[in-house]
Write an enzyme that holds these catalytic residues in place. Structure first.
Site, PDB file in Angstrom:
ATOM      1  N   LYS A  31       0.860  -1.183   0.000  1.00  0.00           N
ATOM      2  CA  LYS A  31       0.000   0.000   0.000  1.00  0.00           C
ATOM      3  C   LYS A  31       0.894   1.231   0.000  1.00  0.00           C
ATOM      4  O   LYS A  31       1.738   1.401   0.879  1.00  0.00           O
ATOM      5  CB  LYS A  31      -0.906   0.026   1.230  1.00  0.00           C
ATOM      6  N   ASP A  58      -3.359   4.379  -1.868  1.00  0.00           N
ATOM      7  CA  ASP A  58      -4.252   4.854  -0.810  1.00  0.00           C
ATOM      8  C   ASP A  58      -4.194   6.376  -0.717  1.00  0.00           C
ATOM      9  O   ASP A  58      -3.482   6.929   0.111  1.00  0.00           O
ATOM     10  CB  ASP A  58      -3.817   4.198   0.508  1.00  0.00           C
ATOM     11  N   LYS A  60      -7.207   8.242  -0.816  1.00  0.00           N
ATOM     12  CA  LYS A  60      -8.476   8.658  -0.189  1.00  0.00           C
ATOM     13  C   LYS A  60      -9.021   9.954  -0.807  1.00  0.00           C
ATOM     14  O   LYS A  60      -9.191  10.961  -0.120  1.00  0.00           O
ATOM     15  CB  LYS A  60      -8.300   8.835   1.314  1.00  0.00           C
ATOM     16  N   ASP A  63     -13.340  15.117  -3.459  1.00  0.00           N
ATOM     17  CA  ASP A  63     -13.405  16.443  -4.092  1.00  0.00           C
ATOM     18  C   ASP A  63     -14.682  16.474  -4.936  1.00  0.00           C
ATOM     19  O   ASP A  63     -15.489  15.533  -4.875  1.00  0.00           O
ATOM     20  CB  ASP A  63     -12.147  16.672  -4.950  1.00  0.00           C
ATOM     21  N   THR A 119     -10.510   4.217  10.900  1.00  0.00           N
ATOM     22  CA  THR A 119     -10.455   3.391  12.120  1.00  0.00           C
ATOM     23  C   THR A 119      -9.876   4.176  13.303  1.00  0.00           C
ATOM     24  O   THR A 119      -9.912   3.721  14.434  1.00  0.00           O
ATOM     25  CB  THR A 119      -9.611   2.121  11.893  1.00  0.00           C
ATOM     26  N   ARG A 211       2.485  -0.774  10.905  1.00  0.00           N
ATOM     27  CA  ARG A 211       3.533  -0.832  11.927  1.00  0.00           C
ATOM     28  C   ARG A 211       3.782  -2.201  12.537  1.00  0.00           C
ATOM     29  O   ARG A 211       4.890  -2.471  12.982  1.00  0.00           O
ATOM     30  CB  ARG A 211       3.225   0.219  13.008  1.00  0.00           C
TER      31      ARG A 211
HETATM   32  O1  C5P Z   1       0.533   1.170  11.083  1.00  0.00           O
HETATM   33  P1  C5P Z   1      -0.919   0.764  10.896  1.00  0.00           P
HETATM   34  O2  C5P Z   1      -1.089  -0.744  10.750  1.00  0.00           O
HETATM   35  O3  C5P Z   1      -1.835   1.381  11.918  1.00  0.00           O
HETATM   36  O4  C5P Z   1      -1.304   1.381   9.477  1.00  0.00           O
HETATM   37  C1  C5P Z   1      -2.610   1.333   8.984  1.00  0.00           C
HETATM   38  C2  C5P Z   1      -2.649   1.893   7.607  1.00  0.00           C
HETATM   39  O5  C5P Z   1      -3.982   1.842   7.114  1.00  0.00           O
HETATM   40  C3  C5P Z   1      -2.186   3.344   7.502  1.00  0.00           C
HETATM   41  O6  C5P Z   1      -1.502   3.472   6.265  1.00  0.00           O
HETATM   42  C4  C5P Z   1      -3.486   4.144   7.481  1.00  0.00           C
HETATM   43  O7  C5P Z   1      -3.377   5.314   6.731  1.00  0.00           O
HETATM   44  C5  C5P Z   1      -4.430   3.163   6.782  1.00  0.00           C
HETATM   45  N1  C5P Z   1      -5.858   3.323   7.077  1.00  0.00           N
HETATM   46  C6  C5P Z   1      -6.389   3.248   8.347  1.00  0.00           C
HETATM   47  N2  C5P Z   1      -7.733   3.396   8.544  1.00  0.00           N
HETATM   48  C7  C5P Z   1      -8.550   3.570   7.510  1.00  0.00           C
HETATM   49  C8  C5P Z   1      -8.036   3.635   6.209  1.00  0.00           C
HETATM   50  C9  C5P Z   1      -6.673   3.502   6.030  1.00  0.00           C
HETATM   51  O8  C5P Z   1      -5.640   3.041   9.295  1.00  0.00           O
HETATM   52  N3  C5P Z   1      -9.861   3.623   7.704  1.00  0.00           N
END
Ligand code: C5P
Length: 234
Positions: A31, A58, A60, A63, A119, A211
């Site tokens: 991603k 990604d 998002k 507009d 989330t 992460r």
């Molecule tokens: O590090 P972590 O596992 O929290 O990363 C989650 C990834 O998913 C990040 O790149 C974040 O931008 C993305 N994301 C999210 N919640 C959403 C959509 C995308 O955490 N609803």
């Protein structure tokens, strides 16, 4: 089928390239988000695609419909496999986005998915700051239905919502779920988190893991463990 997507939230191309060295011989789904895209430009996506990786772009988008349509046209030209937008942009915007992808793609159209509620957003914040006087569940359900009506392929949502989304929008409506943590990890800034095992049990179609892999002491081991528990039997 490998449905584990690594969130490459890296500062620049060098960090990404160094990270990917550990994955030689494997082809994880990657991603690419705003940080890398805005830092390195669209070439970073072309390079990753040329190396044979699948890419979820990604960005998002949110507009006016015409702008999103044209932006999606260019995203499709990059050859990405999944792209997304905010369902809050309206059904008309989502339809325009899909049209843009159809106009821009050469082969298969990239999957188009919508963000319902991030989330990292709690129900309390959604009510108090966004003035959406509904439950988080109802909001997510309504946004998912809007996305389906616009002809999208699925949504980004919490694994905790995957079952409800499938019940509401059908089993072939894809759920792509971030907010994944191994039992031993910290939650960081995520509010609603789930382990890969539970995400699978709840019916997530793809998990997006940042992460828990990228900040792990051994990213490859963490990745392989997550693939094993999530992809097995799929
Ligand atoms: O590090 P972590 O596992 O929290 O990363 C989650 C990834 O998913 C990040 O790149 C974040 O931008 C993305 N994301 C999210 N919640 C959403 C959509 C995308 O955490 N609803």
């Amino acid at each position: 089928m490998n449905n584990v997507i690594i969130a490459c939230d890296f500062e620049n191309r060098k960090v990404l390239t160094d990270f990917l060295k550990q994955f030689e011989g494997k082809s994880p789904y990657l991603k690419i988000g705003m940080e890398l895209f805005y830092g390195e430009g669209p070439d970073i996506v072309r390079e990753i695609k040329d190396l044979g990786f699948k890419v979820f772009l990604d960005l998002k988008l949110h507009d006016i419909p015409n702008t999103v349509r044209k932006a999606m046209r260019n995203c499709a030209k990059l050859g990405v496999d999944i792209v997304n937008l905010h369902a809050a942009g309206t059904i008309e915007m989502m339809k325009a986005a899909k049209l843009g992808l159809e106009e821009g793609c050469e082969g298969e159209r990239p999957l188009l998915i919508a963000v319902t509620q991030l989330t990292s957003t709690s129900e309390e914040v959604m009510n108090k700051e966004l003035l959406i006087n509904e439950t988080l569940e109802n909001t997510v359900k309504k946004y998912a239905l809007n996305a389906k009506e616009a002809g999208l392929d699925g949504v980004v949502c919490s694994p905790l919502e995957a079952k409800m989304i499938h019940e509401t929008c059908g089993n072939d409506f894809i759920t792509v779920t971030p907010g994944i943590r191994l039992a031993s990890n910290s939650k960081d800034d995520q509010v609603r988190v789930t382990t890969p095992e539970l995400a699978k049990e709840l019916g997530s179609d793809f998990i997006v893991v940042g992460r828990s892999i990228t900040a792990s002491e051994n990213p490859l081991d963490s990745y392989e463990y997550i693939c094993e528990v999530f992809n097995n039997g799929k």
